[in-house]
Design an enzyme around this catalytic site. Structure first.
Site, short mmCIF file in Angstrom:
data_model
loop_
_atom_site.label_atom_id
_atom_site.label_comp_id
_atom_site.label_asym_id
_atom_site.label_seq_id
_atom_site.Cartn_x
_atom_site.Cartn_y
_atom_site.Cartn_z
N SER A 74 10.87 -1.17 2.22
CA SER A 74 10.62 -1.34 0.78
C SER A 74 10.90 -2.73 0.25
O SER A 74 10.64 -3.00 -0.93
CB SER A 74 11.44 -0.32 -0.01
OG SER A 74 10.82 0.94 0.01
N LYS A 77 8.23 -4.51 -1.66
CA LYS A 77 8.05 -4.45 -3.12
C LYS A 77 8.47 -5.75 -3.82
O LYS A 77 8.19 -5.91 -5.01
CB LYS A 77 8.82 -3.27 -3.69
CG LYS A 77 8.32 -1.91 -3.21
CD LYS A 77 9.04 -0.76 -3.89
CE LYS A 77 8.54 0.58 -3.42
NZ LYS A 77 9.15 1.01 -2.14
N SER A 134 13.14 1.93 -6.44
CA SER A 134 12.24 1.64 -5.33
C SER A 134 11.13 2.69 -5.21
O SER A 134 10.75 3.11 -4.12
CB SER A 134 13.02 1.57 -4.00
OG SER A 134 12.23 1.05 -2.97
#
Length: 396
Positions: A74, A77, A134
């Site tokens: 993640s 991101k 997230s």
């Protein structure tokens, strides 16, 4: 403390005629600050790869296998957030806008805020979902809003990598969910984080430990930051965690203390405790060994010139980012000079943020850092009345 001198190498003449094309420029200083003990220390013993940089200069303070290609999970991101912030800056998106959630976005697994197809949520709340929790569904919803589809958004992500000069990263989605040929490096994640942190507002989101979405409604959702260091390490105010079975535990963290902002990236730790321990150790090292001296703020006016043929006759040239110098604590200071180069060959019209020169901080013959100088506003051709008025005034 080091004294700061100022040397102007080139200044645009009082009246510009018809300047020509301008080449894109990016900050290029990523040198390692010499610290002999760091070469023998393993400051991130629990991680497969790690890097520590000072944000303003981009100086590398510590490196461990930082160019090894690994799944970023993640932390992907960070690029998603960067493109969101760019869209907000360009007014292609507003925080108040309501985004309708697609079936595709609502179907995302992993970390999520449980968006429902057909639901509408503000950009501001979706941004909270990405930055704090997230959320994969919120990431895809914003990607679809900006680019029309996640696939096109991913093309934008990879184009941005090229713009940043990053050749060891490739994205296949906006979330970091497992995918073939989706990889990055600790070094590249640090550079992306550096670019994201140009947007001061981002830490208003990434520093929040807990918040609520749909507050007061039946489907109220409690957001809790996946980055626990924002609560437990003084100065940490972002940025992004990551975990998949393949990537293990990853974290790109940023902290600011005593006017110095650092970025630490670790990848491939076995658990959150070891991940957070490595990041904490890197940050401890940074603030124990180094300090910075701020020179210029972001958007600080460096020079002003008059442009007869522009709609705004007085044009301010400003820094595109904050400018500092970095040095080891206890070192004897030497003279820093600041050299400003303004490009004479610039054409109208100019868009807000166009690079028109550069500011170099130099120590003797060595360039310590280099920062773009930009215009803060759109600049168009002067109209006939403006030109007539200026010509008339020149006679008196």
């Amino acid at each position: 403390m080091k004294k700061i001198g100022l040397t102007v190498l080139v200044i645009i003449s009082v009246v510009l005629g018809s300047p020509s094309t301008l080449l894109a420029h990016h900050e290029s200083n990523h040198d390692v600050v010499e610290a002999s003990e760091s070469e023998s220390l393993d400051l991130a013993p629990n991680s497969a790869s790690a890097i520590l940089i000072e944000r303003d200069t981009g100086n590398i303070l510590y490196d461990k296998n930082s160019t090894e290609k690994l799944p970023p999970a993640s932390m992907t991101k960070i690029m998603t957030l960067l493109l969101i912030m760019e869209a907000l800056e360009k007014n292609e998106l507003t925080l108040e806008e309501e985004v309708r959630i697609s079936e595709n976005a609502a179907s995302m697994g992993g970390s999520q805020i449980f968006l429902e197809a057909g639901e509408e949520m503000s950009v501001n709340d979706l941004l909270k979902g990405v930055a704090i929790a997230s959320a994969n569904d919120a990431s895809v919803a914003l990607a679809e809003r900006i680019a029309g589809s996640e696939q096109v958004f991913v093309e934008m992500m990879n184009d941005k990598l090229e713009e940043l000069g990053l050749t060891s990263t490739k994205f296949q989605n906006a979330t970091g969910l497992p995918a073939d040929d989706h990889y990055s490096t600790a070094h590249d994640m640090a550079v992306m984080a550096k670019a994201l942190l140009k947007y001061d507002d981002i830490t208003n989101y990434t520093s929040v430990y807990e918040d609520y979405l749909r507050k007061g409604s039946e489907n109220e959702f409690w957001l809790v930051n996946t980055n626990k260091l924002v609560r437990f390490y003084d100065g940490v105010d972002g940025l992004k965690t990551g975990y998949t079975k393949e990537a293990k535990y990853c974290l790109t963290a940023t902290a600011e203390k005593n006017g110095m902002r650092t970025i630490a990236v670790v990848m491939g730790a076995e658990n959150t405790k070891k991940r957070n321990s490595d990041v904490s150790g890197l940050l401890d090292y940074a603030y124990a060994k180094f300090e910075t001296k701020p020179l210029f703020d972001k958007n600080q006016t460096i020079t002003t010139f008059e442009w007869l043929k522009a709609d705004k006759q007085k044009v301010d040239v400003v820094t595109s980012d904050s400018v500092s110098v970095l040095y080891s604590k206890g070192t004897d200071s030497s003279q820093f000079d600041t050299k400003i180069t303004i490009n004479k060959d610039v054409t109208l019209p100019l868009e807000k943020g166009t690079m028109v020169g550069k500011l170099q901080v130099v120590d003797g013959e060595e360039v310590v850092s280099e920062t773009d100088l930009i215009v803060l506003d759109d600049i168009e051709h002067a109209n006939i009345m403006q030109l007539f008025k200026r010509t008339f005034q020149s006679f008196f």
